[in-house]
Enzyme design. Structure first.
Site, PDB file in Angstrom:
ATOM      1  N   LYS A 230      36.449  53.000  39.751  1.00 57.99           N
ATOM      2  CA  LYS A 230      35.989  51.813  39.008  1.00 57.99           C
ATOM      3  C   LYS A 230      35.035  52.208  37.879  1.00 57.99           C
ATOM      4  O   LYS A 230      35.005  51.563  36.828  1.00 57.99           O
ATOM      5  CB  LYS A 230      35.308  50.818  39.956  1.00 57.99           C
ATOM      6  CG  LYS A 230      36.254  50.154  40.952  1.00 57.99           C
ATOM      7  CD  LYS A 230      37.393  49.391  40.290  1.00 57.99           C
ATOM      8  CE  LYS A 230      38.173  48.536  41.271  1.00 57.99           C
ATOM      9  NZ  LYS A 230      39.422  48.001  40.701  1.00 57.99           N
TER      10      LYS A 230
ATOM     11  N   GLY B 135      49.397  42.470  39.464  1.00 59.07           N
ATOM     12  CA  GLY B 135      48.486  42.562  40.598  1.00 59.07           C
ATOM     13  C   GLY B 135      48.529  41.420  41.582  1.00 59.07           C
ATOM     14  O   GLY B 135      47.680  41.351  42.475  1.00 59.07           O
TER      15      GLY B 135
ATOM     16  N   TYR C 227      33.061  52.667  50.016  1.00 56.64           N
ATOM     17  CA  TYR C 227      33.893  52.399  48.827  1.00 56.64           C
ATOM     18  C   TYR C 227      34.328  53.718  48.179  1.00 56.64           C
ATOM     19  O   TYR C 227      35.384  53.811  47.568  1.00 56.64           O
ATOM     20  CB  TYR C 227      33.107  51.519  47.858  1.00 56.64           C
ATOM     21  CG  TYR C 227      33.951  50.736  46.887  1.00 56.64           C
ATOM     22  CD1 TYR C 227      34.938  49.867  47.330  1.00 56.64           C
ATOM     23  CD2 TYR C 227      33.767  50.863  45.514  1.00 56.64           C
ATOM     24  CE1 TYR C 227      35.717  49.145  46.435  1.00 56.64           C
ATOM     25  CE2 TYR C 227      34.526  50.146  44.611  1.00 56.64           C
ATOM     26  CZ  TYR C 227      35.507  49.287  45.079  1.00 56.64           C
ATOM     27  OH  TYR C 227      36.261  48.573  44.184  1.00 56.64           O
TER      28      TYR C 227
ATOM     29  N   LYS D  16      38.095  38.377  50.430  1.00 53.89           N
ATOM     30  CA  LYS D  16      39.018  38.854  51.460  1.00 53.89           C
ATOM     31  C   LYS D  16      40.455  38.863  50.933  1.00 53.89           C
ATOM     32  O   LYS D  16      41.096  37.815  50.833  1.00 53.89           O
ATOM     33  CB  LYS D  16      38.902  37.919  52.674  1.00 53.89           C
ATOM     34  CG  LYS D  16      39.349  38.551  53.947  1.00 53.89           C
ATOM     35  CD  LYS D  16      39.027  37.632  55.100  1.00 53.89           C
ATOM     36  CE  LYS D  16      39.924  37.932  56.259  1.00 53.89           C
ATOM     37  NZ  LYS D  16      39.997  36.857  57.207  1.00 53.89           N
TER      38      LYS D  16
HETATM   39  P1  NAD Z   1      45.431  42.530  46.234  1.00 56.67           P
HETATM   40  O1  NAD Z   1      45.826  43.463  47.341  1.00 56.67           O
HETATM   41  O2  NAD Z   1      45.829  41.123  46.345  1.00 56.67           O
HETATM   42  O3  NAD Z   1      45.904  43.106  44.828  1.00 56.67           O
HETATM   43  C1  NAD Z   1      46.005  44.496  44.543  1.00 56.67           C
HETATM   44  C2  NAD Z   1      47.273  44.670  43.736  1.00 56.67           C
HETATM   45  O4  NAD Z   1      47.401  46.037  43.309  1.00 56.67           O
HETATM   46  C3  NAD Z   1      48.531  44.335  44.544  1.00 56.67           C
HETATM   47  O5  NAD Z   1      49.275  43.324  43.895  1.00 56.67           O
HETATM   48  C4  NAD Z   1      49.299  45.635  44.555  1.00 56.67           C
HETATM   49  O6  NAD Z   1      50.700  45.473  44.511  1.00 56.67           O
HETATM   50  C5  NAD Z   1      48.791  46.288  43.275  1.00 56.67           C
HETATM   51  N1  NAD Z   1      49.062  47.719  43.261  1.00 56.67           N
HETATM   52  C6  NAD Z   1      48.560  48.690  44.070  1.00 56.67           C
HETATM   53  N2  NAD Z   1      49.107  49.871  43.766  1.00 56.67           N
HETATM   54  C7  NAD Z   1      49.983  49.650  42.751  1.00 56.67           C
HETATM   55  C8  NAD Z   1      50.844  50.475  42.003  1.00 56.67           C
HETATM   56  N3  NAD Z   1      50.956  51.796  42.243  1.00 56.67           N
HETATM   57  N4  NAD Z   1      51.566  49.915  41.009  1.00 56.67           N
HETATM   58  C9  NAD Z   1      51.480  48.586  40.743  1.00 56.67           C
HETATM   59  N5  NAD Z   1      50.671  47.746  41.432  1.00 56.67           N
HETATM   60  C10 NAD Z   1      49.937  48.274  42.423  1.00 56.67           C
HETATM   61  O7  NAD Z   1      43.821  42.679  46.185  1.00 56.67           O
HETATM   62  P2  NAD Z   1      42.741  42.119  45.133  1.00 56.67           P
HETATM   63  O8  NAD Z   1      41.453  42.195  45.861  1.00 56.67           O
HETATM   64  O9  NAD Z   1      43.191  40.859  44.519  1.00 56.67           O
HETATM   65  O10 NAD Z   1      42.691  43.303  44.055  1.00 56.67           O
HETATM   66  C11 NAD Z   1      42.866  43.089  42.672  1.00 56.67           C
HETATM   67  C12 NAD Z   1      41.833  43.862  41.873  1.00 56.67           C
HETATM   68  O11 NAD Z   1      40.538  43.297  42.113  1.00 56.67           O
HETATM   69  C13 NAD Z   1      41.719  45.347  42.243  1.00 56.67           C
HETATM   70  O12 NAD Z   1      41.513  46.086  41.058  1.00 56.67           O
HETATM   71  C14 NAD Z   1      40.476  45.372  43.094  1.00 56.67           C
HETATM   72  O13 NAD Z   1      39.850  46.639  43.123  1.00 56.67           O
HETATM   73  C15 NAD Z   1      39.634  44.352  42.352  1.00 56.67           C
HETATM   74  N6  NAD Z   1      38.480  43.813  43.081  1.00 56.67           N
HETATM   75  C16 NAD Z   1      38.631  43.294  44.333  1.00 56.67           C
HETATM   76  C17 NAD Z   1      37.513  42.804  44.996  1.00 56.67           C
HETATM   77  C18 NAD Z   1      37.650  42.222  46.384  1.00 56.67           C
HETATM   78  O14 NAD Z   1      36.631  42.153  47.094  1.00 56.67           O
HETATM   79  N7  NAD Z   1      38.818  41.790  46.805  1.00 56.67           N
HETATM   80  C19 NAD Z   1      36.246  42.836  44.391  1.00 56.67           C
HETATM   81  C20 NAD Z   1      36.134  43.374  43.102  1.00 56.67           C
HETATM   82  C21 NAD Z   1      37.259  43.868  42.455  1.00 56.67           C
END
Ligand code: NAD
Length: 246
Positions: free
Chosen positions: A145, A13, A138, A175
């Protein structure tokens, strides 16, 4: 002497240096953990490789994980058009894709990691409060989720007898690339900062530090849980400041 000396973790990720998974990777690296990274798509390699190299990691997904392995799942995806407007308009295909990539992937990766965790282990995934309460725009990701959090509980029950723990962190808004796809995200950021008890936004570093706890033996009595790292937002019943109600 680090908390993770001699241990290994596989991280899914990291897209760039703003990714939550990168915050977790840095915290693990600080504590001596050997890291392996897997990136989602070939174009991400040019961003992920220098980050991975800066913490001495190999980018090979099938890294030679052995005992005491940790798995970090920080992946989510939904069609941008399903992250705005009305949830009721979500297409069947959009629904399937969001649930598949954002929730089922945890089941598949955990199943693949299970035989490698011969001496117990820890699995960690990332979720958001939109799973339990309606968060504007969302939409299908909130449903994904909710499924992900249920998966955490079922996986924790299946793998507990082998000493493998499965937990989730529910982070406040940060962000990142993925977050920018959610309609009105900037407004959500501003509002969360104003209305959460700590009057701040959480950082990837805050998530990383809690991840250290959940991936280490310090939390060995904890499994199947969703731990909030959201500056306290989830405890609030009324998030509009009284003065704004007139
Ligand atoms: P990010 O865009 O940096 O990371 C998302 C990752 O998902 C990326 O590395 C992307 O390559 C990967 N991904 C998407 N589709 C894929 C696939 N088919 N196969 C393999 N990898 C795939 O964004 P982030 O915010 O760091 O997200 C990471 C996690 O945190 C997610 O589950 C997101 O829902 C969760 N999250 C984010 C927030 C926020 O506000 N940013 C809050 C709570 C939870």
């Amino acid at each position: 002497m680090g908390l993770f000396d001699g241990k290994k973790a596989l991280i899914f990720g990291v897209a760039n240096d703003r990714s939550i998974a990168w915050g977790i990777a840095q915290a693990l690296h600080r504590e001596g953990c050997e890291l392996g990274f897997s990136y989602g798509a070939p174009p991400l390699e040019k961003r992920v490789r220098p980050l991975a190299e800066s913490v001495g990691a190999s980018l090979i997904e099938e890294c030679n994980v052995a005992d005491d392995t940790a798995l970090v799942h920080s992946i989510a995806f939904a069609d941008r058009q399903d992250l705005s407007g009305r949830f009721v308009d979500t297409s069947r295909e959009g629904f399937k894709m969001a649930l598949d990539i954002s929730a089922y992937s945890l089941v598949a990766l955990t199943r693949a990691a299970e035989p490698l965790m011969t001496n117990g282990g820890a699995v960690l995934t990332m979720t958001y409060y939109g799973s339990v309460k309606v968060a504007p725009q969302y939409n299908v990701m909130g449903v994904a989720k909710a499924a992900l959090e249920a998966c955490v509980r079922y996986l924790a029950s299946d793998l507990g007898p082998k000493g493998i723990r499965v937990n989730a962190i529910s982070a406040g808004p940060i962000k990142t690339l993925a977050a920018s796809g959610v309609g009105g995200f900037k407004k959500i950021l501003g509002y969360s900062e104003k209305a959460s008890p700590l009057r701040t936004l959480v950082k990837t570093e805050d998530v990383g530090n809690t991840a250290l706890w959940l991936l280490s033996d310090w939390s060995r009595g904890v499994t199947g849980e969703v731990v909030y790292v959201d500056a306290g937002w989830n405890i609030m019943g009324l998030t509009v400041p009284l003065e704004e109600l007139g």
